[in-house]
Design an enzyme around this catalytic site. Structure first.
Site, PDB file in Angstrom:
ATOM      1  N   LYS A  46       4.669  60.284  52.212  1.00 36.95           N
ATOM      2  CA  LYS A  46       3.280  59.521  50.791  1.00 36.95           C
ATOM      3  C   LYS A  46       2.855  60.202  50.067  1.00 36.95           C
ATOM      4  CE  LYS A  46      -0.212  62.329  52.974  1.00 36.95           C
ATOM      5  NZ  LYS A  46      -0.750  63.239  51.732  1.00 36.95           N
TER       6      LYS A  46
ATOM      7  N   GLY B 104       1.694  68.752  51.690  1.00 29.39           N
ATOM      8  CA  GLY B 104       0.844  67.532  51.138  1.00 29.39           C
ATOM      9  C   GLY B 104       1.386  66.085  51.382  1.00 29.39           C
TER      10      GLY B 104
ATOM     11  N   ASP C  13      -3.638  60.026  58.982  1.00 28.15           N
ATOM     12  CA  ASP C  13      -2.427  60.437  58.370  1.00 28.15           C
ATOM     13  C   ASP C  13      -1.739  59.409  59.280  1.00 28.15           C
ATOM     14  OD1 ASP C  13      -2.978  61.605  56.164  1.00 28.15           O
ATOM     15  OD2 ASP C  13      -2.351  63.155  55.855  1.00 28.15           O
TER      16      ASP C  13
ATOM     17  N   VAL D  52       8.213  69.837  53.764  1.00 27.36           N
ATOM     18  CA  VAL D  52       7.501  70.536  54.977  1.00 27.36           C
ATOM     19  C   VAL D  52       6.042  71.535  55.004  1.00 27.36           C
ATOM     20  CG1 VAL D  52       7.568  71.769  57.092  1.00 27.36           C
ATOM     21  CG2 VAL D  52       9.423  71.021  56.469  1.00 27.36           C
ATOM     22  N   ALA D  53       4.690  71.078  55.104  1.00 24.38           N
ATOM     23  CA  ALA D  53       3.535  71.605  54.676  1.00 24.38           C
ATOM     24  C   ALA D  53       3.459  71.422  53.078  1.00 24.38           C
ATOM     25  CB  ALA D  53       3.817  72.812  55.061  1.00 24.38           C
TER      26      ALA D  53
ATOM     27  N   GLY E 197       5.262  65.355  58.746  1.00 21.07           N
ATOM     28  CA  GLY E 197       4.906  65.419  59.989  1.00 21.07           C
ATOM     29  C   GLY E 197       4.300  64.018  60.985  1.00 21.07           C
TER      30      GLY E 197
HETATM   31  P1  ATP Z   1      -0.358  66.548  55.077  1.00 24.14           P
HETATM   32  O1  ATP Z   1       0.276  66.037  53.856  1.00 24.14           O
HETATM   33  O2  ATP Z   1      -0.600  65.137  56.463  1.00 24.14           O
HETATM   34  O3  ATP Z   1      -1.437  67.216  55.569  1.00 24.14           O
HETATM   35  P2  ATP Z   1       1.951  68.072  55.094  1.00 24.14           P
HETATM   36  O4  ATP Z   1       2.895  66.753  54.611  1.00 24.14           O
HETATM   37  O5  ATP Z   1       1.199  68.766  53.874  1.00 24.14           O
HETATM   38  O6  ATP Z   1       0.737  66.969  55.800  1.00 24.14           O
HETATM   39  P3  ATP Z   1       3.584  68.644  57.306  1.00 24.14           P
HETATM   40  O7  ATP Z   1       5.029  68.511  56.595  1.00 24.14           O
HETATM   41  O8  ATP Z   1       3.058  67.253  57.622  1.00 24.14           O
HETATM   42  O9  ATP Z   1       2.360  69.209  55.755  1.00 24.14           O
HETATM   43  O10 ATP Z   1       3.264  69.832  58.289  1.00 24.14           O
HETATM   44  C1  ATP Z   1       2.243  71.028  58.349  1.00 24.14           C
HETATM   45  C2  ATP Z   1       2.433  71.967  59.228  1.00 24.14           C
HETATM   46  O11 ATP Z   1       2.750  70.971  60.728  1.00 24.14           O
HETATM   47  C3  ATP Z   1       3.440  72.366  59.127  1.00 24.14           C
HETATM   48  O12 ATP Z   1       3.823  73.696  58.679  1.00 24.14           O
HETATM   49  C4  ATP Z   1       4.242  72.960  60.517  1.00 24.14           C
HETATM   50  O13 ATP Z   1       4.040  73.788  61.457  1.00 24.14           O
HETATM   51  C5  ATP Z   1       3.699  71.003  61.410  1.00 24.14           C
HETATM   52  N1  ATP Z   1       4.471  70.541  62.000  1.00 24.14           N
HETATM   53  C6  ATP Z   1       4.222  69.401  63.197  1.00 24.14           C
HETATM   54  N2  ATP Z   1       5.171  69.130  63.236  1.00 24.14           N
HETATM   55  C7  ATP Z   1       6.049  68.652  62.249  1.00 24.14           C
HETATM   56  C8  ATP Z   1       7.139  68.358  61.603  1.00 24.14           C
HETATM   57  N3  ATP Z   1       7.360  66.941  62.507  1.00 24.14           N
HETATM   58  N4  ATP Z   1       7.658  68.335  60.509  1.00 24.14           N
HETATM   59  C9  ATP Z   1       7.318  69.270  60.145  1.00 24.14           C
HETATM   60  N5  ATP Z   1       5.932  69.519  60.554  1.00 24.14           N
HETATM   61  C10 ATP Z   1       5.594  69.799  61.353  1.00 24.14           C
END
Ligand code: ATP
Length: 327
Positions: free
Chosen positions: A14, A123, A161, A120-121, A127
């Protein structure tokens, strides 16, 4: 009757078209007005029956994984990002397996593989997307037969989310983001995303937001954004994109400002940090525009970002798209 022993679910990332953040509440959460828009950048989660539990080496001896999760592995196209995916019980996909097994009492051992393409992380709720996909896959594999409403209930328990990743399209999230109302939008839009080599923790971005905006007003849906979506006008949509967390993300990673300027200077109709960052999103067209016009703008923005040396990867995606889907 055919029995499924493997189920694969494709689930979108998203981008937030508006992210309005209220002041920190007593319980530590923030009231949000969060316009989610699902884009065609997908993770694929495969869940298969496993005969017995075999802990993955990365779990270590202190893993809290339950007996239902026999194995958790990850692969994909993410370069340095993959090493940030935890392969233990803290992974949101692992938590989804455990929650559904406990809630339905139907869990049998499964092996879960995450084919990751969402940063990953970054935004973009990767996850949360994996958690939503895992709920859907386990529901099918275990024959739970849950309704969409029941699945959304489990999703909300996993994170604010997660429900949106099940539903997809475009929707406004209220409360902590978990109360969802669809926002039908007739247009389809093209996006360019600049992925950063670094990650930003959502908690640290909210912490920085509290520091620099202690006087944040109550969040409200932006009328101009709602009108732009309803009309499908990409120029109006580009002008209406807003993210209250952007200033906090830029404060933690100042080089993002140059990334935003690079895409904007190359002709993007609008740009913003996605969610808590550090991924930057650039709207390059859509709605009723001719494909050649969109393609030209897209090429200019991609070329400028790739040439800037500011991002690890540049990807193109369309939105909106439906939520988690069995393939
Ligand atoms: P959001 O936009 O919901 O705030 P994000 O996209 O910034 O999230 P994610 O990719 O969901 O961040 O990852 C945030 C943290 O969650 C990662 O640094 C990791 O340690 C942890 N994590 C747990 N499960 C997962 C997963 N399936 N994939 C990626 N990261 C994960």
């Amino acid at each position: 009757m055919t029995v499924n022993t493997t189920v694969t679910v494709r689930v979108p990332a998203k981008v937030n078209l508006q992210l309005a953040v209220g002041p920190r509440r007593e319980d530590g959460f923030h009231d949000l007005v969060n316009v989610f828009h699902a884009v065609s950048l997908f993770d694929e989660v495969t869940v298969r029956e496993a005969l017995s539990r075999r802990p993955s080496p990365s779990e270590g001896t202190g893993s809290a994984a339950g007996p239902v999760l026999a194995e958790l592995t990850a692969g994909g196209s993410l370069g340095s990002h993959l090493s940030r995916v935890p392969l233990d019980a803290s992974n949101l996909a692992a938590r989804a397996v455990t929650l559904l097994a406990e809630g339905t009492g139907r869990g049998t051992p499964v092996a879960v593989h995450l084919d990751k393409h969402i940063p990953v992380a970054g935004g973009m709720a990767g996850g949360s997307a994996d958690a939503a996909a895992t709920l859907l896959a386990c529901d099918r594999l275990w024959g739970c037969g849950l309704s969409e409403e029941e699945l959304v209930g489990y999703a909300a328990d996993l994170g604010s989310d997660v429900p949106f990743a099940l539903l997809g399209d475009t929707a406004v999230g209220l409360g902590r983001g978990e109360i969802l109302r669809p926002m039908p939008s007739p247009g389809r839009f093209r996006w360019v995303f600049a992925l950063s080599a670094q990650g930003l923790s959502t908690a640290s971005v909210f912490g920085e937001y509290d520091r620099i905006r202690p006087d944040a007003p109550e969040p409200r849906l932006d009328r101009a954004l709602a009108d732009a979506l309803a009309s499908g006008d990409p120029v109006a949509l580009g002008a209406a994109l807003t993210n209250d967390l952007q200033e906090a993300a830029l404060s933690l990673l100042p080089e993002l400002e140059r990334t935003l300027k690079t895409g904007g200077g190359a002709g993007a109709l609008g740009s913003l940090v996605s969610g808590s960052g550090p991924t930057c999103a650039f709207l390059v067209g859509g709605g009723g525009e001719a494909e050649s016009v969109v393609a030209e703008r897209e090429a200019a923005v991609v070329e400028a970002l790739e040439g800037s040396g500011l991002c690890e990867q540049v990807v193109v995606a369309d939105g909106d798209v439906p939520g988690a889907m069995i393939v």
